[in-house]
Design a protein around this motif. Sequence first.
Motif, PDB file in Angstrom:
ATOM      1  N   TYR A  20      42.861 -11.316  43.465  1.00 15.02           N
ATOM      2  CA  TYR A  20      42.468  -9.988  43.930  1.00 15.02           C
ATOM      3  C   TYR A  20      42.544  -8.972  42.786  1.00 15.02           C
ATOM      4  O   TYR A  20      41.607  -8.193  42.571  1.00 15.02           O
ATOM      5  N   VAL A  21      43.648  -8.975  42.045  1.00 17.00           N
ATOM      6  CA  VAL A  21      43.804  -8.030  40.944  1.00 17.00           C
ATOM      7  C   VAL A  21      42.781  -8.308  39.851  1.00 17.00           C
ATOM      8  O   VAL A  21      42.166  -7.386  39.298  1.00 17.00           O
ATOM      9  N   GLU A  22      42.563  -9.583  39.537  1.00 15.90           N
ATOM     10  CA  GLU A  22      41.625  -9.953  38.477  1.00 15.90           C
ATOM     11  C   GLU A  22      40.206  -9.497  38.805  1.00 15.90           C
ATOM     12  O   GLU A  22      39.473  -9.026  37.937  1.00 15.90           O
ATOM     13  N   ARG A  23      39.826  -9.603  40.043  1.00 17.25           N
ATOM     14  CA  ARG A  23      38.464  -9.209  40.435  1.00 17.25           C
ATOM     15  C   ARG A  23      38.279  -7.703  40.449  1.00 17.25           C
ATOM     16  O   ARG A  23      37.152  -7.217  40.302  1.00 17.25           O
ATOM     17  N   HIS A  24      39.344  -6.969  40.635  1.00 14.89           N
ATOM     18  CA  HIS A  24      39.234  -5.519  40.747  1.00 14.89           C
ATOM     19  C   HIS A  24      39.702  -4.773  39.505  1.00 14.89           C
ATOM     20  O   HIS A  24      39.571  -3.544  39.447  1.00 14.89           O
ATOM     21  N   GLY A  25      40.240  -5.483  38.526  1.00 16.81           N
ATOM     22  CA  GLY A  25      40.700  -4.835  37.312  1.00 16.81           C
ATOM     23  C   GLY A  25      42.093  -4.267  37.465  1.00 16.81           C
ATOM     24  O   GLY A  25      43.006  -4.608  36.730  1.00 16.81           O
ATOM     25  N   THR A  26      42.272  -3.365  38.420  1.00 14.27           N
ATOM     26  CA  THR A  26      43.580  -2.844  38.797  1.00 14.27           C
ATOM     27  C   THR A  26      43.629  -2.771  40.316  1.00 14.27           C
ATOM     28  O   THR A  26      42.593  -2.721  40.986  1.00 14.27           O
ATOM     29  N   ALA A  27      44.844  -2.734  40.854  1.00 14.43           N
ATOM     30  CA  ALA A  27      44.983  -2.629  42.305  1.00 14.43           C
ATOM     31  C   ALA A  27      46.347  -2.058  42.644  1.00 14.43           C
ATOM     32  O   ALA A  27      47.365  -2.478  42.086  1.00 14.43           O
ATOM     33  N   ALA A  28      46.382  -1.090  43.538  1.00 16.01           N
ATOM     34  CA  ALA A  28      47.654  -0.585  44.052  1.00 16.01           C
ATOM     35  C   ALA A  28      48.336  -1.704  44.827  1.00 16.01           C
ATOM     36  O   ALA A  28      47.676  -2.501  45.515  1.00 16.01           O
ATOM     37  N   ARG A  29      49.648  -1.777  44.730  1.00 17.90           N
ATOM     38  CA  ARG A  29      50.383  -2.860  45.380  1.00 17.90           C
ATOM     39  C   ARG A  29      50.089  -2.921  46.877  1.00 17.90           C
ATOM     40  O   ARG A  29      49.862  -4.011  47.423  1.00 17.90           O
ATOM     41  N   THR A  62      50.913   0.183  40.335  1.00 17.54           N
ATOM     42  CA  THR A  62      49.539  -0.258  40.098  1.00 17.54           C
ATOM     43  C   THR A  62      49.575  -1.566  39.313  1.00 17.54           C
ATOM     44  O   THR A  62      50.128  -1.621  38.212  1.00 17.54           O
ATOM     45  N   LEU A  63      48.995  -2.607  39.870  1.00  7.29           N
ATOM     46  CA  LEU A  63      48.978  -3.919  39.241  1.00  7.29           C
ATOM     47  C   LEU A  63      47.732  -4.061  38.379  1.00  7.29           C
ATOM     48  O   LEU A  63      46.645  -3.595  38.746  1.00  7.29           O
ATOM     49  N   SER A  64      47.886  -4.728  37.233  1.00  9.07           N
ATOM     50  CA  SER A  64      46.756  -5.002  36.347  1.00  9.07           C
ATOM     51  C   SER A  64      47.022  -6.294  35.602  1.00  9.07           C
ATOM     52  O   SER A  64      48.162  -6.788  35.569  1.00  9.07           O
ATOM     53  N   LEU A  65      45.968  -6.857  34.994  1.00  5.63           N
ATOM     54  CA  LEU A  65      46.149  -8.056  34.185  1.00  5.63           C
ATOM     55  C   LEU A  65      46.959  -7.709  32.951  1.00  5.63           C
ATOM     56  O   LEU A  65      46.763  -6.668  32.331  1.00  5.63           O
TER      57      LEU A  65
END
Length: 244
Positions: A20-29, A62-65
Amino acid sequence: MDAVERPTFETNEARSVYQYVERHGTAARHRARAATELDTDEFREAVEHLLSKGYLADDGGTLSLALDVGSIETYENGSVTYTIRPARPDDFEGLVEAIRNVSDESTYVVAESVAEQLLYEDAVTRHNTVQSRVFFVATVDDEVVGWCHLDLPQLDKLRETAQLTVGVVSAYRGQDIGSQLIERGIEWARANGYRKLYNSVPATMEPALAFLEDHGWNTEGIRRNHYTVGDEQVDEVMMAYTFD
């Protein structure tokens, strides 16, 4: 996590969160948890596992790669001071604008396709079991004025070669920004075990071909009438940089 490292997952929950995070670049937890439909404990354990492996980073929720692709370097050339660094998610709009600026004026077909892919996927960085991509950007006062892009296939038979594109917007050419960008890309590929880089350029882009040749690239082949630019058929020059 290195961009050449193929991600592996010990649980399906960790895989779901990472994808999910990889596809969106960043994502709120909280958005990632809702999207993956995990309960609170499952999600927390999955995120902690991904953080401990160095796959994800958490910046205030905020999660990111967490890709390690190099340092931030600053250069001065006359009156221009510019920075070359790995691209960040918030560079997205500036990066697309810079690539389109170059491709619109010079029919840089490969770069144009990179911009379209960025817009389609809505993410600067990708890193999964099929493909990875790395961007370095040149910025002046936080404005993206140039880029170097490496497309890194994850298939075993292709993992030692990568496609490189590079460009600088017209207002900042002649400042060695392009040279610093391409050298950054070449050195990153060398340090990560690649044996060959390639780039395809329309034969009408004579300055671009001369630029690549000046930096050690050679013509590997020509595909006749490969592009249609307006009403004209244009050859594709296939350039390559081979490591010793």
